[in-house]
Design a protein around this motif. Structure first.
Motif, short mmCIF file in Angstrom:
data_model
loop_
_atom_site.label_atom_id
_atom_site.label_comp_id
_atom_site.label_asym_id
_atom_site.label_seq_id
_atom_site.Cartn_x
_atom_site.Cartn_y
_atom_site.Cartn_z
N UNK A 285 6.99 67.67 -46.27
CA UNK A 285 7.25 66.30 -45.77
C UNK A 285 7.59 66.20 -47.53
N UNK A 286 6.98 65.83 -48.70
CA UNK A 286 7.04 65.47 -49.59
C UNK A 286 8.44 65.91 -49.95
N UNK A 287 9.44 67.23 -49.07
CA UNK A 287 10.53 67.62 -50.34
C UNK A 287 11.52 66.07 -49.22
N UNK A 288 10.91 66.08 -48.08
CA UNK A 288 11.85 65.74 -47.64
C UNK A 288 12.14 64.36 -47.38
N UNK A 290 11.92 62.92 -50.34
CA UNK A 290 12.70 63.09 -51.72
C UNK A 290 14.08 62.91 -51.37
N UNK A 291 14.12 64.51 -51.01
CA UNK A 291 15.77 64.52 -50.57
C UNK A 291 16.40 63.08 -49.63
N UNK A 292 15.13 61.79 -48.54
CA UNK A 292 15.99 60.50 -48.15
C UNK A 292 15.90 59.88 -48.62
N UNK A 293 14.66 59.82 -49.62
CA UNK A 293 15.08 58.55 -51.01
C UNK A 293 16.64 58.42 -51.90
N UNK A 294 16.88 60.36 -52.54
CA UNK A 294 17.76 60.12 -52.93
C UNK A 294 19.44 59.48 -52.05
N UNK A 295 19.41 60.56 -50.76
CA UNK A 295 20.12 59.88 -49.41
C UNK A 295 20.30 58.49 -49.69
N UNK A 296 19.59 57.94 -49.42
CA UNK A 296 19.33 56.22 -49.61
C UNK A 296 20.35 56.10 -50.74
N UNK A 297 19.56 56.68 -52.18
CA UNK A 297 20.67 55.84 -53.63
C UNK A 297 22.38 56.23 -53.29
N UNK A 314 23.41 57.98 -43.76
CA UNK A 314 22.03 56.90 -42.59
C UNK A 314 21.62 57.87 -41.74
N UNK A 315 22.70 58.48 -41.02
CA UNK A 315 22.18 58.84 -39.54
C UNK A 315 21.10 60.43 -40.08
N UNK A 316 21.58 60.71 -40.62
CA UNK A 316 21.24 62.07 -41.23
C UNK A 316 19.18 61.87 -42.24
N UNK A 317 19.24 60.91 -42.71
CA UNK A 317 18.15 60.58 -43.24
C UNK A 317 16.99 59.83 -42.39
N UNK A 318 17.91 59.47 -41.07
CA UNK A 318 17.14 59.21 -39.67
C UNK A 318 16.51 60.25 -39.35
N UNK A 319 17.27 61.15 -39.62
CA UNK A 319 16.94 62.84 -38.56
C UNK A 319 16.13 63.20 -39.56
N UNK A 320 16.08 63.53 -41.17
CA UNK A 320 15.25 63.87 -41.83
C UNK A 320 14.08 62.94 -41.90
N UNK A 321 13.90 61.68 -41.57
CA UNK A 321 12.99 60.98 -42.02
C UNK A 321 11.75 61.81 -40.09
N UNK A 322 12.34 61.48 -39.56
CA UNK A 322 12.14 62.14 -38.29
C UNK A 322 12.01 63.65 -38.17
#
Length: 475
Positions: A285-288, A290-297, A314-322
């Motif tokens: 979860x922590x790695x995901x 961090x990746x979501x934060x970088x994707x949002x940037x 944005x769709x990839x970030x939503x999938x990663x958050x899920x």
């Protein structure tokens, strides 16, 4: 000068009188000890010998007498236990009467058998159709496993040894010495009347025999109080489990060692579990997140320059958050499943059965919920066994039976795999044993080559909340 020595003479006379009275009282106590030990030994040996003679002597004829002899021989252990308890009761009474020491009586109370839904009576080890048979079996097992029963048997043996080593010599010296002196006194009197006191040989010889006899009796008289005190000390050491140096000290030492080992296992398991949670959070979860934060940037920079790419990210970030949320849920389920906290052990095991690769049948008979730590330990043990059955046994069907009988949570997991399970060849079963050992639980394994494999786990516990479920379900 004579007036000064008179108090000393009176004082020594008083001390001597006290010693004689104490010695005579101790001799009477030695006589009681010898009588009790001899009576118990005589009755038990006579019972055993007559029963054996009856069995061997009537082996070829007289069937009714043979049956009586066989019954008497089979009943001998019952008589041994009953006699040891009676012997101990007499010894406790004497300890309080002689030394003012109250030795507590701590026999284990016989529990009552419990009846299941089919009308059978459960004793904690076996089922019986008749209540009286179940009560008899439960009573016999309780008496056989009661530590006080074994203390009574030890004391019966020790009482005989102590009577022979302490009481009997003192009593024998007093009786022998007194008898020697009393029997020689008439002869000395006749020699004195016949030849007078100055006829040295016969009279002085008789007088010497009388003095030696009185000396032997005095030795027995003076040694008797010491022998009685030592007898009382050994009595308390044997019968009183709380006395210093008692027979239960070794058992207490083993118990402390077991608790130390189980505590170390619990601390080690807890530390390993914390490391696993930390690793799962760091790698999952922590790695995901961090990746979501970088994707949002990155999305923030592409919003105006490339809206299409921004929407894709944005769709990839939503999938990663899920996926991160699902991993967190899985992690929480591995720590303490919500269904276990909300619905109890039965429903939590049924959820495991639904997720299992094999056809799994779960039978639950719990009148109430166990304590939360015991419930969690049982859940993770069942989870580990189902995982082992899926990985190693090649089983197609698994049966899980959960029931509570006689203060024990009993879980049996059976599969129709190829068998051959061995705790020495893997850490899974050893881990289950350590987890159960933290709660004074036990695990038994039956896994012959070719199957089936049956693993039974028992955990002592107290049921806490209201009834949860009593039913069967296939998954």
């Amino acid at each position: 000068m004579a007036s000064q020595s008179l108090p000393t003479v009176v004082r020594w006379t008083g001390v001597g009188r006290e010693r004689v009275v104490e010695g005579l009282q101790a001799q009477l106590r030695c006589l009681q000890v010898v009588f009790q030990a001899g009576l118990a030994l005589f009755v038990l040996l006579t019972w055993a010998v007559l029963s054996l003679i009856g069995v061997l002597g009537r082996l070829a004829y007289d069937l009714p007498s043979l049956l009586v002899a066989v019954v008497a021989l089979v009943a001998w252990p019952v008589g041994l236990v009953w006699g040891s308890r009676l012997n101990t009761r007499w010894s406790r009474h004497r300890a309080q009467l002689w030394f003012g020491a109250r030795i507590p009586q701590s026999y284990v109370a016989t529990p009552s058998p419990t009846q299941d839904e089919r009308g059978h009576w459960w004793t904690g080890r076996s089922y019986h159709r008749d209540r009286r048979t179940a009560e008899l079996a439960l009573s016999a097992r309780t008496v056989a496993t009661d530590p006080q029963t074994w203390r009574d048997l030890k004391w019966m043996s020790a009482n005989t040894v102590l009577a022979a080593a302490l009481a009997l010599p003192c009593l024998g010296l007093a009786v022998f010495g007194t008898g020697m002196a009393v029997l020689q006194l008439p002869e000395a009197y006749r020699d004195f009347l016949g030849g007078g006191i100055f006829t040295a040989a016969p009279f002085l010889g008789d007088l010497a025999v009388v003095v030696v006899g009185l000396g032997i009796a005095a030795v027995g008289l003076l040694a008797a109080p010491y022998a009685v005190r030592q007898y009382g000390l050994w009595m308390r050491r044997t019968l009183d489990s709380d006395s210093p140096g008692g027979w239960d000290r070794a058992r207490l030492t083993r118990r402390v060692e077991h608790l130390t080992t189980s505590r170390a296992d619990a601390v080690g398991s807890q530390a390993a579990e914390l490391r696993r949670i930390e690793r799962d959070l760091h790698d999952g979860a922590q790695a995901r997140l961090v990746a979501i934060g970088m994707t949002l940037g990155t999305i923030e920079h592409l919003m105006e320059a490339d809206p299409v790419a921004a929407r894709q990210l944005l769709a990839d970030a939503r999938e990663s958050s899920a996926r991160a949320l699902q991993e967190l849920r899985d992690l929480v389920r591995g720590i303490h499943p919500p269904v276990l906290a909300e619905r109890g052990l039965g429903d939590a095991v049924r959820v495991l059965a639904l997720d299992s690769a094999q056809d799994t049948e779960v039978t639950v008979s719990l009148p109430a919920r166990p304590e939360a730590p015991v419930e969690a330990a049982a859940y993770f043990c069942v989870s580990e066994l189902l995982a082992n059955a899926a990985k190693h046994s090649g089983a197609r069907q698994v049966w899980v039976d959960i029931l509570f009988r006689a203060g024990q949570l009993r879980i049996t997991v059976t599969d129709d795999g190829h068998g051959g399970a061995d705790p020495e060849r893997g850490s899974g079963l050893r881990g289950i044993e350590r987890r159960l050992g933290t709660f004074d639980g036990a695990m038994s394994l039956s896994s012959p080559r070719g199957g089936p494999t049956t693993i039974t786990m028992e955990l002592p516990c107290v049921l806490s909340s209201q009834r949860t479920s009593t039913c069967s379900e296939k998954a």
